[in-house]
Design a protein around this motif. Structure first.
Motif, PDB file in Angstrom:
ATOM      1  N   LEU A 136       0.849  -1.188   0.000  1.00 13.33           N
ATOM      2  CA  LEU A 136       0.000   0.000   0.000  1.00 13.33           C
ATOM      3  C   LEU A 136       0.885   1.239   0.000  1.00 13.33           C
ATOM      4  N   ARG A 137       0.606   2.169  -0.898  1.00 16.10           N
ATOM      5  CA  ARG A 137       1.421   3.379  -1.023  1.00 16.10           C
ATOM      6  C   ARG A 137       0.572   4.593  -0.687  1.00 16.10           C
ATOM      7  N   VAL A 138       1.069   5.418   0.228  1.00 17.66           N
ATOM      8  CA  VAL A 138       0.385   6.629   0.659  1.00 17.66           C
ATOM      9  C   VAL A 138       1.370   7.776   0.559  1.00 17.66           C
ATOM     10  N   GLY A 139       0.930   8.892  -0.038  1.00 19.25           N
ATOM     11  CA  GLY A 139       1.851   9.997  -0.194  1.00 19.25           C
ATOM     12  C   GLY A 139       1.168  11.342  -0.352  1.00 19.25           C
ATOM     13  N   ILE A 140       2.002  12.368  -0.433  1.00 20.89           N
ATOM     14  CA  ILE A 140       1.566  13.739  -0.677  1.00 20.89           C
ATOM     15  C   ILE A 140       2.465  14.338  -1.743  1.00 20.89           C
ATOM     16  N   HIS A 141       1.960  15.311  -2.459  1.00 21.36           N
ATOM     17  CA  HIS A 141       2.788  16.043  -3.408  1.00 21.36           C
ATOM     18  C   HIS A 141       2.255  17.462  -3.548  1.00 21.36           C
ATOM     19  N   ALA A 142       3.140  18.373  -3.953  1.00 23.92           N
ATOM     20  CA  ALA A 142       2.759  19.770  -4.152  1.00 23.92           C
ATOM     21  C   ALA A 142       3.546  20.302  -5.330  1.00 23.92           C
ATOM     22  N   GLY A 143       2.945  21.262  -6.036  1.00 29.16           N
ATOM     23  CA  GLY A 143       3.637  21.790  -7.195  1.00 29.16           C
ATOM     24  C   GLY A 143       2.991  23.028  -7.756  1.00 29.16           C
ATOM     25  N   LEU A 144       3.431  23.336  -8.953  1.00 32.98           N
ATOM     26  CA  LEU A 144       2.997  24.547  -9.637  1.00 32.98           C
ATOM     27  C   LEU A 144       2.320  24.212 -10.955  1.00 32.98           C
TER      28      LEU A 144
ATOM     29  N   TYR B 137      -2.687  11.440 -16.976  1.00 27.73           N
ATOM     30  CA  TYR B 137      -1.388  10.779 -17.085  1.00 27.73           C
ATOM     31  C   TYR B 137      -0.399  11.491 -16.177  1.00 27.73           C
ATOM     32  N   ARG B 138       0.499  10.711 -15.574  1.00 29.22           N
ATOM     33  CA  ARG B 138       1.456  11.267 -14.621  1.00 29.22           C
ATOM     34  C   ARG B 138       2.759  10.476 -14.658  1.00 29.22           C
ATOM     35  N   PRO B 139       3.713  10.909 -15.481  1.00 31.34           N
ATOM     36  CA  PRO B 139       5.043  10.292 -15.432  1.00 31.34           C
ATOM     37  C   PRO B 139       5.745  10.670 -14.122  1.00 31.34           C
ATOM     38  N   ILE B 140       6.441   9.708 -13.527  1.00 32.36           N
ATOM     39  CA  ILE B 140       7.067   9.903 -12.217  1.00 32.36           C
ATOM     40  C   ILE B 140       8.488   9.345 -12.225  1.00 32.36           C
ATOM     41  N   ILE B 141       9.396  10.092 -11.586  1.00 29.76           N
ATOM     42  CA  ILE B 141      10.757   9.626 -11.315  1.00 29.76           C
ATOM     43  C   ILE B 141      10.900   9.617  -9.798  1.00 29.76           C
ATOM     44  N   GLY B 142      11.307   8.474  -9.224  1.00 30.73           N
ATOM     45  CA  GLY B 142      11.398   8.361  -7.774  1.00 30.73           C
ATOM     46  C   GLY B 142      12.773   7.947  -7.303  1.00 30.73           C
ATOM     47  N   TYR B 143      13.091   8.350  -6.068  1.00 30.87           N
ATOM     48  CA  TYR B 143      14.355   7.984  -5.430  1.00 30.87           C
ATOM     49  C   TYR B 143      14.055   7.547  -4.002  1.00 30.87           C
TER      50      TYR B 143
ATOM     51  N   ASN C 175       9.755  11.908  -4.920  1.00 31.69           N
ATOM     52  CA  ASN C 175       9.580  11.793  -6.368  1.00 31.69           C
ATOM     53  C   ASN C 175       9.291  13.141  -7.009  1.00 31.69           C
ATOM     54  N   LEU C 176       9.570  13.186  -8.284  1.00 31.89           N
ATOM     55  CA  LEU C 176       9.295  14.341  -9.130  1.00 31.89           C
ATOM     56  C   LEU C 176       8.338  13.858 -10.209  1.00 31.89           C
ATOM     57  N   SER C 177       7.240  14.615 -10.424  1.00 30.80           N
ATOM     58  CA  SER C 177       6.260  14.161 -11.401  1.00 30.80           C
ATOM     59  C   SER C 177       5.693  15.324 -12.202  1.00 30.80           C
ATOM     60  N   TYR C 178       5.161  14.963 -13.330  1.00 29.23           N
ATOM     61  CA  TYR C 178       4.420  15.876 -14.197  1.00 29.23           C
ATOM     62  C   TYR C 178       3.016  15.305 -14.293  1.00 29.23           C
ATOM     63  N   THR C 179       2.006  16.128 -14.070  1.00 24.05           N
ATOM     64  CA  THR C 179       0.623  15.653 -14.175  1.00 24.05           C
ATOM     65  C   THR C 179      -0.068  16.354 -15.325  1.00 24.05           C
ATOM     66  N   GLY C 180      -0.725  15.580 -16.167  1.00 25.45           N
ATOM     67  CA  GLY C 180      -1.521  16.135 -17.255  1.00 25.45           C
ATOM     68  C   GLY C 180      -2.908  15.529 -17.232  1.00 25.45           C
TER      69      GLY C 180
ATOM     70  N   TRP D  75      -4.875  20.414 -17.960  1.00 27.57           N
ATOM     71  CA  TRP D  75      -4.339  20.660 -16.624  1.00 27.57           C
ATOM     72  C   TRP D  75      -2.917  20.116 -16.614  1.00 27.57           C
ATOM     73  N   ASN D  76      -1.926  20.978 -16.413  1.00 28.86           N
ATOM     74  CA  ASN D  76      -0.520  20.580 -16.387  1.00 28.86           C
ATOM     75  C   ASN D  76       0.129  21.108 -15.118  1.00 28.86           C
ATOM     76  N   THR D  77       0.783  20.238 -14.383  1.00 28.75           N
ATOM     77  CA  THR D  77       1.524  20.662 -13.200  1.00 28.75           C
ATOM     78  C   THR D  77       2.831  19.883 -13.105  1.00 28.75           C
ATOM     79  N   VAL D  78       3.779  20.475 -12.411  1.00 27.24           N
ATOM     80  CA  VAL D  78       5.023  19.817 -12.051  1.00 27.24           C
ATOM     81  C   VAL D  78       5.063  19.810 -10.534  1.00 27.24           C
ATOM     82  N   SER D  79       5.323  18.633  -9.938  1.00 29.40           N
ATOM     83  CA  SER D  79       5.259  18.555  -8.481  1.00 29.40           C
ATOM     84  C   SER D  79       6.366  17.695  -7.894  1.00 29.40           C
ATOM     85  N   LEU D  80       6.609  17.935  -6.616  1.00 29.05           N
ATOM     86  CA  LEU D  80       7.552  17.172  -5.816  1.00 29.05           C
ATOM     87  C   LEU D  80       6.741  16.440  -4.760  1.00 29.05           C
TER      88      LEU D  80
END
Length: 169
Positions: A23-31, A125-131, A140-145, A153-158
């Motif tokens: 189970l994965r639970v998280g938060i993200h914020a961006g512009l 769609y949301r491509p994600i790069i995680g560490y 992670n860093l993601s782009y949401t469309g 709707w386009n955002t970039v978030s951490l």
């Protein structure tokens, strides 16, 4: 294309076990960028999903959550009125590939349900790069469309994500 897929399969089969099941639970914020840049000042989101390890380096799962865009209050030193907050609930399938024990990349894809008035939602769609910061914690860093009827709707978030493993011992 077939040769490329086979080459990738052989390359990934030789790597160690890095997949993150649970189970994965998280938060993200961006512009926001592009179409909503003048209407939304900041976005925040909650992530909830479950991933299954398909092999040594590939995870497949489902995801949902909440995306909340906070309306812009100021534009060029002028108070703006009539703007509304924008909200979505994504319903998506998820794929993650772990080429190393601390790095992943993948995509979530599905439909973003619009919650606010006049928002019917659209293809998500949301491509994600995680560490991995620890065994079960990821940044992670993601782009949401989200492709809406007339705009996108386009955002970039951490983001920050934690995996909860369930053992059946």
């Amino acid at each position: 294309m077939k040769n490329t897929i086979l080459a990738l399969a052989f390359a990934f089969s030789g790597m160690g076990l890095y997949a993150q099941e649970g189970l994965r639970v998280g938060i993200h914020a961006g512009l926001p960028i592009d179409d909503f840049n003048d209407e939304i000042s900041l976005m925040a989101g909650l992530d909830l999903g479950y991933m299954w390890a398909l092999g040594e380096v590939v995870d497949l799962g489902i995801s949902t959550g909440l995306i909340y865009g906070f309306k812009e209050s100021f534009q060029s030193d002028v108070i703006v009125s009539g703007l509304t907050d924008v909200q979505f609930v994504p319903l998506a399938a998820s794929v993650r590939i772990w080429p190393s024990n601390s790095f992943s990349f993948g995509i979530d894809g599905g439909y973003g349900l619009g919650l606010n008035e006049g928002n019917d939602g659209g293809i998500y769609y949301r491509p994600i790069i995680g560490y991995l910061l620890g065994p079960l914690t990821e940044i992670n860093l993601s782009y949401t469309g989200i492709q809406l009827e007339n705009r996108t709707w386009n955002t970039v978030s951490l983001g920050f994500l934690h995996t909860f493993e369930f053992n059946n011992d």
